[in-house]
Design a protein around this motif. Structure first.
Motif, PDB file in Angstrom:
ATOM      1  N   GLU A  22       5.339  -9.959  10.039  1.00 22.26           N
ATOM      2  CA  GLU A  22       3.792  -9.396   9.889  1.00 22.26           C
ATOM      3  C   GLU A  22       3.379  -9.455   8.593  1.00 22.26           C
ATOM      4  OE1 GLU A  22       2.769  -5.587  11.118  1.00 22.26           O
ATOM      5  OE2 GLU A  22       4.247  -5.314  12.642  1.00 22.26           O
ATOM      6  N   TYR A  23       2.232  -9.959   8.638  1.00 21.93           N
ATOM      7  CA  TYR A  23       1.599 -10.383   7.067  1.00 21.93           C
ATOM      8  C   TYR A  23       0.052  -9.674   6.924  1.00 21.93           C
ATOM      9  CZ  TYR A  23      -0.073 -13.269   3.168  1.00 21.93           C
ATOM     10  OH  TYR A  23      -0.571 -13.728   1.944  1.00 21.93           O
ATOM     11  N   HIS A  24       0.198  -8.887   5.937  1.00 21.13           N
ATOM     12  CA  HIS A  24      -1.134  -8.041   6.010  1.00 21.13           C
ATOM     13  C   HIS A  24      -1.642  -8.179   4.470  1.00 21.13           C
ATOM     14  CE1 HIS A  24      -0.535  -5.878   9.694  1.00 21.13           C
ATOM     15  NE2 HIS A  24       0.673  -5.850   9.301  1.00 21.13           N
ATOM     16  N   VAL A  25      -2.923  -8.259   4.360  1.00 22.81           N
ATOM     17  CA  VAL A  25      -3.493  -8.276   3.160  1.00 22.81           C
ATOM     18  C   VAL A  25      -4.889  -7.116   2.904  1.00 22.81           C
ATOM     19  CG1 VAL A  25      -5.039  -9.631   1.360  1.00 22.81           C
ATOM     20  CG2 VAL A  25      -3.391 -11.010   3.064  1.00 22.81           C
ATOM     21  N   VAL A  26      -4.780  -6.242   1.873  1.00 27.96           N
ATOM     22  CA  VAL A  26      -5.616  -5.550   1.685  1.00 27.96           C
ATOM     23  C   VAL A  26      -6.372  -5.686   0.482  1.00 27.96           C
ATOM     24  CG1 VAL A  26      -5.909  -2.611   1.566  1.00 27.96           C
ATOM     25  CG2 VAL A  26      -3.797  -3.676   2.633  1.00 27.96           C
ATOM     26  N   LEU A  27      -7.645  -6.071   0.808  1.00 25.24           N
ATOM     27  CA  LEU A  27      -8.667  -6.067  -0.039  1.00 25.24           C
ATOM     28  C   LEU A  27      -9.375  -4.977  -0.588  1.00 25.24           C
ATOM     29  CD1 LEU A  27     -10.311  -9.492   1.237  1.00 25.24           C
ATOM     30  CD2 LEU A  27      -8.606  -9.417  -0.349  1.00 25.24           C
ATOM     31  N   ILE A  28      -9.128  -4.781  -1.726  1.00 21.32           N
ATOM     32  CA  ILE A  28      -9.450  -3.485  -2.148  1.00 21.32           C
ATOM     33  C   ILE A  28     -10.834  -3.627  -3.158  1.00 21.32           C
ATOM     34  CG2 ILE A  28      -8.897  -1.573  -3.781  1.00 21.32           C
ATOM     35  CD1 ILE A  28      -5.826  -2.321  -2.765  1.00 21.32           C
ATOM     36  N   ASP A  29     -11.747  -2.855  -2.974  1.00 23.08           N
ATOM     37  CA  ASP A  29     -13.161  -2.858  -3.768  1.00 23.08           C
ATOM     38  C   ASP A  29     -12.928  -1.735  -4.808  1.00 23.08           C
ATOM     39  OD1 ASP A  29     -15.424  -2.095  -4.693  1.00 23.08           O
ATOM     40  OD2 ASP A  29     -16.751  -2.975  -2.880  1.00 23.08           O
TER      41      ASP A  29
END
Ligand code: SF4
Lengths: 475, 259
Positions: free
Chosen positions: A290-297
Motif C-alpha cells: 500500500e502507498y499513501h500520501v498525506v498532504l498537509i496544509d
C-alpha cells in the motif's frame, strides 16, 4: 511535538551556559559554512540557478491547486492514495487510521520535519504502536527523548560522548553490552539494531523533499539510504508532506535538487536520491503493498494568501540556520519547536501564533546573512520585520519598550525638543564617564551590561550644536 | 537639481542620531572628506533620526512620519550622504513605507536613488580615488557591518580608501562579515545572546594581530568597543571616516583621556 517557543529567553540563556553544546555548535557551524561556500563557488551558474529556482517555486505557488490536483491524479494512476489534511490533528488521525487498518504494530520512520510538525510519533505511540526513527540523527535524539535541533542534522548538538552513553544504555537489551567510543563502531552498532527494526516493521513513514506533479513521484534525498529501506521493506508506505512540496515536473525538480545538496551540506548531490512512484506492481521484486500520501496544509494556505507567501519557497536546506549568528550562539532547541533559526523564526509564529512565539521575530539582528545564502532568495529579514509589524499592531511587547519607543518617536518628530534632549543626555553620560571614556553602569537599568560590555560615553557636545557654533564662526 | 560644475555637488549630510549624540568627530570627519572631494556640504537642521528603530520595531506609522521629514529635509540636495550603511539602508527602504501613497512613494524613491553611504559615495559616485590625505600609525582590521555589506554592497570601497592612508597596514580578521551582535534594539532586548556574538567578534579582532578596529557604522563600533574595553583589550576603535580624514588622533571609542 510540543512547543516551547514561549521559553525562548530562558532556553537561550541555558544554551549559552552549556559548554558541551557550545563546543558542538562551534564545530558544526564552521563545517557547514565552508562546505557550502566551496560548493557554490565551484558552480559558475549558481546565481542563474537560484533565479530559476525562484521562478519555478513562484510559478508553482501561483498555481498550487492545479499542480496538487495533477499530482493526486498521477499518484492514483500509479496505484496510490492521496489524503488531504487541513491541520495537524487531521494529519495525525489519517496516519493513525492507515496504521490501524493495516493492523500494524511497529512503525519505522525516515526523517520528516512535517511529521515532527504535526506530531506523528506521539500520536502513534499513544495508539500503542512502536515507532523507531531510522535516520541516525533522528534515532539518537529519539533515544535521548529530545526534539531535533537542526533540520538537516537533527542531533548536531550531541557530542560523541553523549551518543556513546545513549547507545550503551539502550542497546544492552539487544545484546550489545560493550561501551563503544569510535564513530564507525557507533554507526555500525546502530545499523545492526535498526536492521532488526526494518525487517519487523509493518509500516514505513517517510517525508518528501519533492512531489512531482507530472508523474506522481515522491523524491527523498538522504546520505544514509535509510529512507529507501524504510519505504520499501514494510507492507505499507506512508509519505507525509506539506502541500508546498509539489513541483511541476522532473526537469524543475533537478534544478531544485542541484541547489538543495549544495546549500545543505556542500554536496553536489546527496548520496541517495530516491524516487518512489507507488506500491509494488505485478512482477516487482519488492516494494510496499500500500502507498499513501498525506498532504498537509496546517496553515500553509493562509500563508499562500498573505505577505508571507515567499516563505513557501523554502526547500528546507538549513543554510539559513548554518549561517545565522544567533543560531550559532544558542543552537536549535532554544527556538522551542521543529524549525529553528531564521526560517523557523518566520514559520513558528505563523503556525503556532504570534504570542506563543513572540520572541522569535525579535531575536534577530536583521543582519541578512540568511537571505544572502538562501538558495530560493527568501527575504527572511523582511518577513521577520513584517511579523514585528503584526506584533506591534496587536499591541504586544512589554509596556516599557512600547513606552520607550513612543517617547522616542514623539521626540524625534520635534527637532528642537529632540535636540535639547540629546544634548542633555550626551552631557550627562559624558560626565558619568569622566576620564575613563566609558561607563559600566547605565542610569536606566543595565541590560546592555549583561552582555559583558561597557558603554563608551559621548564626547560631551552634540554634533548639531558644535556644527551650529562652527557655522556661526564661519559666517 | 543641478549646481554649476565649479562648485561640485551639493550634499546634504545625514548625521545619524548616534554620531550626533556620541561621536561628533565622525560628523566633522565626514564633512572634511566630502569637502576635500569637492562637495559643498550642508547639514539640514530639521533632521533627527532616519526612523530605523521604529521601522525595525514594527512601528511603521512612526517610521513613515520620520521618513517624510527626512525626505522633505533632503529633497533640495544633489545627494544625501551619511557615515552609516545602516541609516542609508533605511533610506533605501523608505519607498516600502508608502505603498498607500504614490506621491510619497515616488518622492521616497527619488531620494533613495540619490542617497549614499560615505565610502561608497566617495569611490563609486565621485571616483575620488586620490583625495585622502591622512597618516595613521597602526595595524588595522575592518569589520563589515551587515547593512552596508548586504544592502548596499560595501566591502571594497572602505578598504580601497584605507590603502591611501600613510602608515596604516590593513589586516583581515576571521569572519569579518559576520554580525557583531549589535542589531539596534537587539543588543538591549537580548543582551546575553548579543554579548556572546560580540565576544566572538572581539576575539577575532584581537587574533588578527591588529591594534586598531575600524568600521563604517557607529552602532557596531560602540558595541565592539564596549566588549573590547570591558575585556581590558588595548585594541583602539575608530570609525573609518575619522582615520581617512586624519582625525583619529584623540582617544578611540570607549578609551579614556589617560590611555
Ligand atoms: S529559508 Fe532558504 S536557506 Fe532557510 S531552509 Fe529554507 S530554503 Fe534553506
Amino acid at each position: 511535538m510540543e512547543s516551547h517557543s514561549h521559553e525562548f529567553v530562558q532556553r537561550a540563556g541555558a544554551a549559552l551556559h552549556n559548554p558541551t553544546l557550545q563546543q558542538a555548535l562551534g564545530r558544526a557551524k564552521d563545517g557547514f559554512v565552508l562546505k557550502r561556500f566551496n560548493a557554490v563557488s565551484a558552480l559558475s551558474e549558481y546565481e542563474a540557478l537560484r533565479d530559476r529556482a525562484v521562478q519555478i517555486k513562484n510559478h508553482t505557488l501561483e498555481h498550487l491547486d492545479h499542480y496538487l490536483l495533477r499530482y493526486e491524479e498521477a499518484v492514483r494512476r500509479n496505484g496510490g492514495v492521496v489524503h488531504w489534511a487541513a491541520d495537524a490533528e487531521e494529519a495525525r488521525n489519517i496516519v493513525r487510521d492507515i496504521c490501524r487498518k493495516a493492523e500494524a504494530r511497529s512503525v519505522i520512520k525516515g526523517k520528516s520535519m512535517v511529521g515532527e510538525e504535526v506530531g506523528v510519533n506521539e500520536a502513534l505511540e499513544e495508539a500503542g504502536l512502536e515507532v523507531v526513527e531510522t535516520d541516525l540523527g533522528e534515532y539518537i535524539i529519539q533515544l535521548a527523548e529530545e526534539p531535533p535541533s537542526h533540520i538537516i542534522a537533527p542531533a548536531i548538538h550531541k557530542t560523541r560522548e553523549e551518543i556513546s552513553d545513549l547507545f550503551h544504555r539502550f542497546h544492552a537489551k539487544y545484546g550489545y553490552t560493550q561501551r563503544l567510543t569510535e564513530v564507525p563502531d557507533l554507526v555500525n552498532e546502530a545499523r545492526q539494531v535498526l536492521r532488526q527494526k526494518y525487517l519487523s516493521a509493518d509500516v514505513g513513514i517517510t517525508g518528501a523533499n519533492f512531489l512531482v506533479a507530472e508523474n506522481g513521484c515522491n523524491i527523498i534525498v538522504t546520505n544514509e539510504g535509510n529512507g529507501d529501506l524504510t519505504s520499501t521493506l514494510p507492507r505499507v508506505h506512508i509519505v507525509t508532506a506539506g502541500i508546498e512540496k509539489v513541483v511541476p515536473n522532473m526537469e524543475d525538480t533537478t534544478t531544485l535538487l542541484r541547489l538543495l545538496g549544495r546549500s545543505a551540506t556542500g554536496q553536489d548531490i546527496t548520496s541517495y536520491t530516491t524516487l518512489f512512484s507507488g506500491p509494488r506492481r505485478e512482477g516487482d521484486p519488492d516494494g510496499p503493498q500500500e502507498y499513501h500520501v498525506v498532504l498537509i496544509d496546517n496553515g500553509r494556505s493562509t500563508m499562500l494568501a498573505d505577505e508571507f507567501r515567499e516563505m513557501l519557497r523554502c526547500i528546507r536546506c538549513g543554510a539559513c540556520m548554518n549561517h545565522c549568528p544567533v543560531y550559532g550562539a544558542i543552537g536549535g532547541h532554544a527556538y522551542g519547536w521543529v524549525y529553528p533559526g531564521p526560517m523557523g523564526s518566520v514559520l513558528t509564529p505563523l503556525t503556532l501564533g504570534l504570542r506563543e512565539a513572540k520572541d522569535l521575530p525579535n531575536a534577530c539582528t536583521l543582519n541578512g546573512r540568511c537571505q544572502e545564502v538562501c538558495p530560493v532568495r527568501i527575504p527572511l529579514p523582511d518577513l521577520l520585520r513584517n511579523l514585528r509589524h503584526r506584533q506591534f499592531q496587536a499591541r504586544m511587547g512589554t509596556k516599557r519598550s512600547r513606552w520607550g519607543l513612543a517617547l522616542w518617536g514623539w521626540l524625534a518628530r520635534r527637532p528642537a525638543m529632540y535636540r535639547l534632549a540629546t544634548r542633555v543626555q550626551a552631557r550627562l553620560l559624558a560626565g558619568m564617564g569622566g576620564k575613563r571614556g566609558h561607563i559600566s553602569k547605565l542610569p536606566l537599568g543595565g541590560n546592555w551590561m549583561a552582555g559583558g560590555r561597557v558603554m563608551p560615553v559621548p564626547e560631551g557636545e552634540t554634533f548639531m550644536s558644535a556644527w551650529k557654533k562652527r557655522q556661526g564662526g564661519r559666517g | 537639481m543641478t549646481t554649476p560644475d565649479t562648485q561640485g555637488p551639493k550634499v546634504g549630510l545625514l548625521v545619524t542620531c548616534l554620531v550626533d549624540a556620541f561621536r561628533p568627530n565622525i560628523g566633522f570627519a565626514t564633512v572634511r572628506l566630502l569637502e576635500q572631494a569637492g562637495c559643498t556640504v550642508e547639514v539640514p537642521q530639521q533632521q533627527t533620526c532616519c526612523g530605523q528603530p521604529a521601522y525595525n520595531s514594527g512601528d511603521n506609522i512612526t517610521a513613515a512620519e520620520l521618513a517624510r521629514s527626512v525626505i522633505t529635509a533632503f529633497e533640495g540636495y544633489d545627494y544625501l550622504v551619511s557615515p552609516s550603511g545602516s541609516c542609508i539602508g533605511s533610506v533605501h527602504k523608505y519607498p516600502d513605507l508608502f505603498q498607500q501613497s504614490p506621491e510619497w512613494e515616488s518622492r521616497a524613491r527619488h531620494l533613495a536613488d540619490r542617497s549614499y553611504e560615505l565610502f561608497s559615495f566617495l569611490t563609486d559616485v565621485l571616483g575620488a580615488n586620490d583625495t585622502i590625505r591622512a597618516r595613521f600609525e597602526g595595524k588595522a582590521t575592518y569589520h563589515d557591518s551587515c547593512s552596508g555589506l548586504r544592502q548596499l554592497g560595501i566591502k571594497r570601497q572602505p578598504r580601497a580608501l584605507l590603502q591611501q592612508v600613510e602608515g596604516l597596514k590593513l589586516v583581515e580578521m576571521e569572519d569579518a562579515e559576520v554580525c557583531c551582535g549589535f542589531g539596534g534594539t537587539f543588543c538591549v532586548k537580548y543582551p546575553e545572546i548579543s554579548g556572546r556574538m560580540v565576544d566572538d567578534k572581539a576575539q577575532a579582532a584581537q587574533a588578527s594581530g591588529a591594534d586598531t578596529l575600524l568600521g563604517g557604522d557607529l552602532g557596531c563600533l560602540l558595541n565592539m568597543a564596549g566588549r573590547l574595553k570591558a575585556a581590558g583589550s588595548p585594541v583602539r576603535v575608530y570609525h573609518t571616516a575619522e582615520v581617512l580624514a586624519d582625525m583619529a588622533h584623540g582617544p578611540g571609542l570607549g578609551d579614556g583621556e589617560e590611555r
